[in-house]
Motif scaffolding. Structure first.
Motif, PDB file in Angstrom:
ATOM      1  N   ARG A  90       0.867  -1.182   0.000  1.00 15.59           N
ATOM      2  CA  ARG A  90       0.000   0.000   0.000  1.00 15.59           C
ATOM      3  C   ARG A  90       0.905   1.233   0.000  1.00 15.59           C
ATOM      4  O   ARG A  90       1.932   1.242   0.683  1.00 15.59           O
TER       5      ARG A  90
ATOM      6  N   ARG B 226      -1.746  -9.172   9.643  1.00 16.08           N
ATOM      7  CA  ARG B 226      -2.764  -9.657   8.706  1.00 16.08           C
ATOM      8  C   ARG B 226      -3.099 -11.113   9.015  1.00 16.08           C
ATOM      9  O   ARG B 226      -4.254 -11.521   9.009  1.00 16.08           O
TER      10      ARG B 226
ATOM     11  N   THR C 122     -18.727  -0.013   6.315  1.00 16.06           N
ATOM     12  CA  THR C 122     -18.978  -0.862   5.145  1.00 16.06           C
ATOM     13  C   THR C 122     -20.218  -1.745   5.307  1.00 16.06           C
ATOM     14  O   THR C 122     -21.072  -1.775   4.427  1.00 16.06           O
TER      15      THR C 122
ATOM     16  N   ARG D 121      -3.082   0.587  -3.927  1.00 19.56           N
ATOM     17  CA  ARG D 121      -2.001  -0.414  -3.851  1.00 19.56           C
ATOM     18  C   ARG D 121      -0.699   0.180  -4.351  1.00 19.56           C
ATOM     19  O   ARG D 121      -0.691   1.157  -5.099  1.00 19.56           O
TER      20      ARG D 121
ATOM     21  N   ALA E 174     -16.293  -5.536  -4.851  1.00 15.02           N
ATOM     22  CA  ALA E 174     -16.639  -4.752  -3.659  1.00 15.02           C
ATOM     23  C   ALA E 174     -15.665  -5.020  -2.517  1.00 15.02           C
ATOM     24  O   ALA E 174     -15.429  -4.155  -1.671  1.00 15.02           O
TER      25      ALA E 174
ATOM     26  N   GLY F 224     -12.480  -5.792  -3.077  1.00 10.67           N
ATOM     27  CA  GLY F 224     -11.143  -5.737  -3.661  1.00 10.67           C
ATOM     28  C   GLY F 224     -10.820  -7.073  -4.311  1.00 10.67           C
ATOM     29  O   GLY F 224     -11.720  -7.858  -4.654  1.00 10.67           O
ATOM     30  N   ALA F 225      -9.519  -7.362  -4.477  1.00 11.14           N
ATOM     31  CA  ALA F 225      -9.112  -8.620  -5.118  1.00 11.14           C
ATOM     32  C   ALA F 225      -7.636  -8.874  -4.834  1.00 11.14           C
ATOM     33  O   ALA F 225      -6.876  -7.938  -4.577  1.00 11.14           O
TER      34      ALA F 225
ATOM     35  N   ARG G 194      -4.227  -8.513  -1.056  1.00  8.43           N
ATOM     36  CA  ARG G 194      -4.669  -7.662   0.042  1.00  8.43           C
ATOM     37  C   ARG G 194      -6.180  -7.474   0.034  1.00  8.43           C
ATOM     38  O   ARG G 194      -6.697  -6.476   0.546  1.00  8.43           O
TER      39      ARG G 194
ATOM     40  N   CYS H 177     -10.069  -7.866   1.075  1.00  9.48           N
ATOM     41  CA  CYS H 177     -10.696  -7.760   2.397  1.00  9.48           C
ATOM     42  C   CYS H 177     -10.644  -9.100   3.140  1.00  9.48           C
ATOM     43  O   CYS H 177     -11.041 -10.126   2.591  1.00  9.48           O
TER      44      CYS H 177
HETATM   45  C1  HEM Z   1     -19.477  -5.240   3.340  1.00  3.28           C
HETATM   46  C2  HEM Z   1     -18.456  -5.014   4.112  1.00  3.28           C
HETATM   47  C3  HEM Z   1     -17.043  -4.759   3.651  1.00  3.28           C
HETATM   48  C4  HEM Z   1     -16.586  -4.260   2.462  1.00  3.28           C
HETATM   49  C5  HEM Z   1     -17.401  -3.836   1.246  1.00  3.28           C
HETATM   50  C6  HEM Z   1     -15.135  -4.223   2.550  1.00  3.28           C
HETATM   51  C7  HEM Z   1     -14.300  -3.787   1.532  1.00  3.28           C
HETATM   52  C8  HEM Z   1     -12.917  -3.815   1.598  1.00  3.28           C
HETATM   53  C9  HEM Z   1     -12.038  -3.413   0.521  1.00  3.28           C
HETATM   54  C10 HEM Z   1     -12.484  -2.872  -0.841  1.00  3.28           C
HETATM   55  C11 HEM Z   1     -10.765  -3.595   0.938  1.00  3.28           C
HETATM   56  C12 HEM Z   1      -9.491  -3.343   0.118  1.00  3.28           C
HETATM   57  C13 HEM Z   1      -9.128  -4.618  -0.607  1.00  3.28           C
HETATM   58  C14 HEM Z   1      -8.037  -4.523  -1.629  1.00  3.28           C
HETATM   59  O1  HEM Z   1      -7.134  -3.690  -1.547  1.00  3.28           O
HETATM   60  O2  HEM Z   1      -8.076  -5.322  -2.576  1.00  3.28           O
HETATM   61  C15 HEM Z   1     -10.819  -4.108   2.299  1.00  3.28           C
HETATM   62  C16 HEM Z   1      -9.731  -4.404   3.078  1.00  3.28           C
HETATM   63  C17 HEM Z   1      -9.824  -4.846   4.376  1.00  3.28           C
HETATM   64  N1  HEM Z   1     -10.966  -5.155   5.075  1.00  3.28           N
HETATM   65 FE1  HEM Z   1     -12.849  -5.016   4.400  1.00  3.28          FE
HETATM   66  N2  HEM Z   1     -14.757  -4.685   3.782  1.00  3.28           N
HETATM   67  C18 HEM Z   1     -15.891  -5.020   4.492  1.00  3.28           C
HETATM   68  C19 HEM Z   1     -15.964  -5.526   5.779  1.00  3.28           C
HETATM   69  C20 HEM Z   1     -14.879  -5.801   6.566  1.00  3.28           C
HETATM   70  C21 HEM Z   1     -14.945  -6.344   7.904  1.00  3.28           C
HETATM   71  C22 HEM Z   1     -16.236  -6.753   8.620  1.00  3.28           C
HETATM   72  C23 HEM Z   1     -13.669  -6.445   8.361  1.00  3.28           C
HETATM   73  C24 HEM Z   1     -13.147  -6.939   9.697  1.00  3.28           C
HETATM   74  C25 HEM Z   1     -13.797  -6.983  10.803  1.00  3.28           C
HETATM   75  C26 HEM Z   1     -12.794  -5.988   7.300  1.00  3.28           C
HETATM   76  C27 HEM Z   1     -11.428  -5.966   7.373  1.00  3.28           C
HETATM   77  C28 HEM Z   1     -10.596  -5.565   6.343  1.00  3.28           C
HETATM   78  C29 HEM Z   1      -9.156  -5.521   6.462  1.00  3.28           C
HETATM   79  C30 HEM Z   1      -8.324  -5.899   7.690  1.00  3.28           C
HETATM   80  C31 HEM Z   1      -8.661  -5.071   5.224  1.00  3.28           C
HETATM   81  C32 HEM Z   1      -7.214  -4.809   4.830  1.00  3.28           C
HETATM   82  C33 HEM Z   1      -6.587  -6.005   4.183  1.00  3.28           C
HETATM   83  C34 HEM Z   1      -5.147  -5.730   3.819  1.00  3.28           C
HETATM   84  O3  HEM Z   1      -4.770  -4.581   3.613  1.00  3.28           O
HETATM   85  O4  HEM Z   1      -4.375  -6.693   3.753  1.00  3.28           O
HETATM   86  N3  HEM Z   1     -13.562  -5.600   6.232  1.00  3.28           N
HETATM   87  N4  HEM Z   1     -12.155  -4.248   2.668  1.00  3.28           N
END
Ligand code: HEM
Length: 490
Positions: free
Chosen positions: A75, A106, A277, A347, A402, A404-405, A408, A410
């Motif tokens: 990132r 992570r 989210t 990213r 939604a 990501g992919a 990294r 979600c």
């Molecule tokens: C509908 C609900 C959610 C949506 C739409 C969402 C969406 C996303 C997106 C778009 C990313 C970036 C992915 C990428 O760079 O490819 C992300 C990362 C992340 N999400 Fe979610 N998220 C949701 C719920 C949650 C929940 C419930 C948690 C944890 C309790 C969570 C934890 C994380 C974490 C830790 C990352 C960072 C991953 C990384 O950087 O390695 N998310 N999310």
């Protein structure tokens, strides 16, 4: 620019010093989609002194984010967020560059969010969805009252995050702490938004301190409640009055290899990641269901729930199983149609990437126009139509961007899916969701125009109202009672 011009990738024209910042305006996703019509799905832009490669179609995102996932695992560090907001509590996982500490955090968080772990949190989802739906039932006046559901859903999300992390619940919607966390986390998200922080791209602007001062004050407010919650949990552990939760498990585990700063990073990740989210998807989904087309979707979903659960036990069974494909398809379509992180999260590449004959050097920033990818006409039939049917039957590959992919992507996706499924099963089984009597409160249905704050990191739904007509009050009270009893024993 940080990275020199990349040969072989079209470039958007821009102004000296500012690059495309003016053209991008408030709504990056919309502006980039416009540019893609001229330049093709993948192009480079300058935002101030940063060079960024942007992908705007389903296939180009797949090629860069999934096929090249190892190379695209970091990132970028941005001035406001990384130097000002995060200087005391550390970075959340979603904003951390790829290094050993990030990998470790992570991994710990992913373990705490894997399928068996999420199943053990279902009592929390049971209690919190019960609480929110119970509030709606008390307010609905048998379908005669126009209701704004946003506060109910904010409380649901915050309580879920807090209980998972610290074992703490806030018992009243109007609690000061709740308001503070919602306000501060909303402001933090604004500082992460690419369209709000020109000082991240134009270093000269950092000499004007106003923006940094505002970021500093938000940081101090965030430190205060994160510190309060952690200290409270530590005291509860000493007095053996703590509830099972992620942070507690890490604190009590002598083998956990995380230092205090890393643990704090996980805590703030969990609070911030789920706060907007999940409820935003529920709110927008309810808005759509209340429309005339939504009535058809509800009735079909209701019939299919009844077919699977003829004994009327869907309320409880949805906690342990996901057996109504149409409701699974419904939440997937909500995730695609609204793609609440329009621009996903940025990213940075750690290795050279070869794309269509071009060599993109390591260290380049990449933006995913996830909204554009999720509305790509070459991949989705009639993408502007809200149509859960597209997710029925055999559907291969990534259903939408939604979450990501790639590397990294979600890590909360499974938990979020379980929350969405439970919520919609319970709502649709319990209520007919109807449009408001006062039509000035009718929801906006367009996936892009529904957003009240285009500069925000996560879509902020425009306020709307709708009505909830209980299908059968007696059954409803029975289901609520079963959740209440479980909560008492939790
Ligand atoms: C509908 C609900 C959610 C949506 C739409 C969402 C969406 C996303 C997106 C778009 C990313 C970036 C992915 C990428 O760079 O490819 C992300 C990362 C992340 N999400 Fe979610 N998220 C949701 C719920 C949650 C929940 C419930 C948690 C944890 C309790 C969570 C934890 C994380 C974490 C830790 C990352 C960072 C991953 C990384 O950087 O390695 N998310 N999310």
């Amino acid at each position: 620019t940080d990275i020199p011009y990349i040969h072989g990738i079209p470039e958007a024209s821009g102004l000296p010093i500012f690059g495309s910042l003016f053209e991008l305006g408030d709504n990056h996703s919309k502006a980039l989609s416009r540019m893609a019509k001229k330049l093709g799905p993948v192009f480079q832009i300058r935002m101030g002194n940063r060079r960024i490669v942007v992908a705007n179609s389903y296939d180009s995102i797949k090629e860069l984010w999934i096929k090249n996932q190892t190379a695209l695992s970091s990132r970028p560090a941005l001035h406001t967020f990384h130097s000002v907001i995060s200087s005391s509590q550390g970075l959340s996982i979603g904003t951390s560059p790829w290094d050993d500490s990030c990998k470790q955090r992570r991994k710990a968080a992913a373990t705490a969010l894997n399928k068996p772990a999420v199943q053990s949190y279902m009592p929390i989802i049971d209690l919190e969805s019960y609480t929110a739906i119970n509030e709606i039932l008390r307010e609905c006046d048998d379908g005669k009252a126009d209701i704004n559901i946003i506060p109910h859903l904010q409380r649901f999300a915050l309580n879920t995050s807090l209980t998972l992390n610290y074992g703490t619940r806030i018992s009243n919607s109007f609690d000061q702490l709740l308001k503070e966390i919602v306000e501060v986390e909303g402001a933090v998200a604004q500082f992460r938004s690419a369209s709000n922080n020109w000082q991240d791209y134009v270093p000269l602007l950092r000499i004007f301190p106003a923006r940094s001062n505002a970021a500093n004050s938000i940081r101090l407010r965030r430190d205060r409640y994160l510190g309060y919650l952690l200290e409270k949990l530590k005291k509860e552990i000493v007095n053996s009055t703590d509830k099972p939760c992620i942070t507690g498990n890490i604190l009590k585990d002598p083998a956990a290899k995380l230092c205090e700063a890393e643990m704090k990073s996980i805590c703030l990740t969990m609070i911030s990641a789920a706060l907007e989210t999940v409820p935003t998807n529920i709110i927008l989904g309810i808005g759509y269901l209340s429309s005339p087309h939504g009535q058809e979707i509800q009735e079909r979903a209701y019939r299919e729930i009844q077919d699977v659960y003829p004994d009327g036990d869907a309320w409880d069974r949805c906690l342990t199983e996901e057996r109504v494909p149409y409701v699974t398809a419904l939440y997937k379509e909500i995730l695609r149609y609204y793609t609440v992180h329009h621009m996903s999260l940025p990213r940075q590449s750690i290795q050279e990437i070869h794309y269509n004959g071009a060599r993109i050097p390591a260290g380049t920033s990449f933006y995913m126009n996830a909204f554009a990818g999720d509305y790509d006409e070459n991949h989705y039939q009639d993408p502007h139509a809200f149509n859960p049917d597209r997710y029925l039957g055999d559907t291969d590959g990534t259903p939408h961007y939604a979450y990501g992919a790639g590397t990294r992507m979600c890590i909360g996706a499974h938990l979020a899916n379980r929350e969405l499924y439970t919520f919609f099963i319970r709502l649709i089984f319990g209520f007919r969701i109807l449009g408001p009597l006062d039509k000035t409160y009718a929801p906006v249905l367009d996936g892009m125009e529904v957003n009240a704050v285009p500069t925000a990191l996560v879509v902020q739904p425009k306020m709307f109202k709708c009505r909830f007509e209980p299908r059968n009050r007696e059954d409803f009270e029975f289901w609520l009672d079963s959740s209440r009893q479980r909560a008492e024993n939790y």
